[in-house]
Write a protein that holds these residues in place. Structure first.
Motif, PDB file in Angstrom:
ATOM      1  N   PHE A 226     -76.198  40.991 -48.046  1.00  0.00           N
ATOM      2  CA  PHE A 226     -76.206  41.411 -46.654  1.00  0.00           C
ATOM      3  C   PHE A 226     -74.805  41.725 -46.145  1.00  0.00           C
ATOM      4  N   HIS A 227     -73.849  40.861 -46.466  1.00  0.00           N
ATOM      5  CA  HIS A 227     -72.470  41.021 -45.999  1.00  0.00           C
ATOM      6  C   HIS A 227     -71.635  41.756 -47.040  1.00  0.00           C
ATOM      7  N   PHE A 228     -71.105  42.904 -46.675  1.00  0.00           N
ATOM      8  CA  PHE A 228     -70.198  43.662 -47.528  1.00  0.00           C
ATOM      9  C   PHE A 228     -68.878  43.777 -46.785  1.00  0.00           C
ATOM     10  N   ILE A 229     -67.871  43.102 -47.285  1.00  0.00           N
ATOM     11  CA  ILE A 229     -66.575  43.018 -46.612  1.00  0.00           C
ATOM     12  C   ILE A 229     -65.589  43.924 -47.338  1.00  0.00           C
ATOM     13  N   VAL A 230     -64.970  44.845 -46.587  1.00  0.00           N
ATOM     14  CA  VAL A 230     -64.104  45.853 -47.190  1.00  0.00           C
ATOM     15  C   VAL A 230     -62.816  46.025 -46.382  1.00  0.00           C
ATOM     16  N   ASN A 231     -61.867  46.723 -46.998  1.00  0.00           N
ATOM     17  CA  ASN A 231     -60.586  47.085 -46.361  1.00  0.00           C
ATOM     18  C   ASN A 231     -59.839  45.867 -45.818  1.00  0.00           C
ATOM     19  N   HIS A 232     -59.649  44.887 -46.670  1.00  0.00           N
ATOM     20  CA  HIS A 232     -58.986  43.638 -46.307  1.00  0.00           C
ATOM     21  C   HIS A 232     -57.483  43.839 -46.182  1.00  0.00           C
ATOM     22  N   VAL A 233     -56.955  43.510 -45.031  1.00  0.00           N
ATOM     23  CA  VAL A 233     -55.518  43.576 -44.770  1.00  0.00           C
ATOM     24  C   VAL A 233     -55.028  42.162 -44.497  1.00  0.00           C
ATOM     25  N   ILE A 234     -53.973  41.748 -45.189  1.00  0.00           N
ATOM     26  CA  ILE A 234     -53.402  40.405 -45.034  1.00  0.00           C
ATOM     27  C   ILE A 234     -51.966  40.546 -44.567  1.00  0.00           C
ATOM     28  N   GLU A 235     -51.593  39.764 -43.553  1.00  0.00           N
ATOM     29  CA  GLU A 235     -50.219  39.752 -43.058  1.00  0.00           C
ATOM     30  C   GLU A 235     -49.729  38.312 -43.003  1.00  0.00           C
ATOM     31  N   PRO A 236     -48.534  38.056 -43.526  1.00  0.00           N
ATOM     32  CA  PRO A 236     -48.001  36.691 -43.482  1.00  0.00           C
ATOM     33  C   PRO A 236     -47.590  36.299 -42.063  1.00  0.00           C
ATOM     34  N   THR A 237     -47.673  35.020 -41.782  1.00  0.00           N
ATOM     35  CA  THR A 237     -47.185  34.451 -40.522  1.00  0.00           C
ATOM     36  C   THR A 237     -46.391  33.196 -40.864  1.00  0.00           C
ATOM     37  N   ARG A 238     -45.745  32.636 -39.884  1.00  0.00           N
ATOM     38  CA  ARG A 238     -44.994  31.390 -40.124  1.00  0.00           C
ATOM     39  C   ARG A 238     -45.928  30.240 -40.504  1.00  0.00           C
ATOM     40  N   GLU A 239     -47.154  30.260 -39.989  1.00  0.00           N
ATOM     41  CA  GLU A 239     -48.103  29.178 -40.240  1.00  0.00           C
ATOM     42  C   GLU A 239     -48.968  29.409 -41.470  1.00  0.00           C
ATOM     43  N   GLY A 240     -48.965  30.621 -42.019  1.00  0.00           N
ATOM     44  CA  GLY A 240     -49.822  30.954 -43.158  1.00  0.00           C
ATOM     45  C   GLY A 240     -49.997  32.449 -43.256  1.00  0.00           C
ATOM     46  N   ALA A 241     -51.150  32.932 -42.791  1.00  0.00           N
ATOM     47  CA  ALA A 241     -51.426  34.370 -42.840  1.00  0.00           C
ATOM     48  C   ALA A 241     -52.565  34.694 -41.890  1.00  0.00           C
TER      49      ALA A 241
END
Length: 186
Positions: free
Chosen positions: A117-132
């Motif tokens: 049912f769930h199709f997850i696409v175009n994942h963008v990750i950005e770092p932060t001071r606490e993690g991401a």
């Protein structure tokens, strides 16, 4: 003639790849790659996250779709993807927190072990001071949902906050934001 040209291009390409791989370039120096510190841990990328961090965060997001669709282990697989103080926020912004409440949420939303049912696409990750933080599009396709016909159900995107725990990367907060034009938003 074309076959000979293709072979020449393939050989030249292989030589260039070999030269780059070994770090030797006759026309200049290749920039040094980050080296792992003596602790044996992967080298940090230039933004504070390692390549392994990116892979682990992507795996977390991939596991989410499986866990919510199947309700694996009575919803506990879903709940385990969140930090101990983690929260899921629905389309209205209402938060579900706590392991049992998150597992119950997964049980309510499960479509069964054969569902996709769930199709997850175009994942963008950005770092932060606490993690991401991250963003992904969600396509909701009804496939293998009992006697119902296959089709597009809805969609939207997720806004995520990730935190690294002793058990690995987990969701600190995940919010679903439906698309305005999706069937479920009407």
């Amino acid at each position: 003639m074309i076959v000979r040209y293709s072979r020449v291009v393939a050989v030249v390409g292989a030589v260039v790849v070999a030269l780059v791989w070994t770090g030797y370039m006759p026309f200049g120096k290749v920039a040094a790659r980050p080296q792992a510190p003596s602790t044996g841990k992967p080298a940090a990328s230039f933004d504070g996250l390692t390549a392994l961090d990116y892979v682990e965060i992507r795996q977390l997001v991939a596991r989410y779709a499986y866990a919510v669709d199947t309700g694996a282990d009575n919803g506990n697989v879903y709940a385990s993807l969140f930090a101990s103080d983690g929260a899921f926020a629905d389309r209205a912004g209402r938060e579900t927190t706590g392991r049992e409440a998150l597992a119950a949420l997964a049980r309510r939303n499960t479509r069964g072990p054969q569902s996709a049912f769930h199709f997850i696409v175009n994942h963008v990750i950005e770092p932060t001071r606490e993690g991401a933080v991250g963003k992904e599009y969600l396509l909701q396709l009804r496939i293998g949902d009992g006697e119902r016909p296959n089709g597009v159900f809805g969609g939207g995107h997720y806004d995520d906050v990730y935190v690294k725990t002793p058990d690995g990367w987990r969701f600190k907060r995940r919010q679903f934001i439906p698309s305005e034009g999706s069937p479920s938003a009407r």
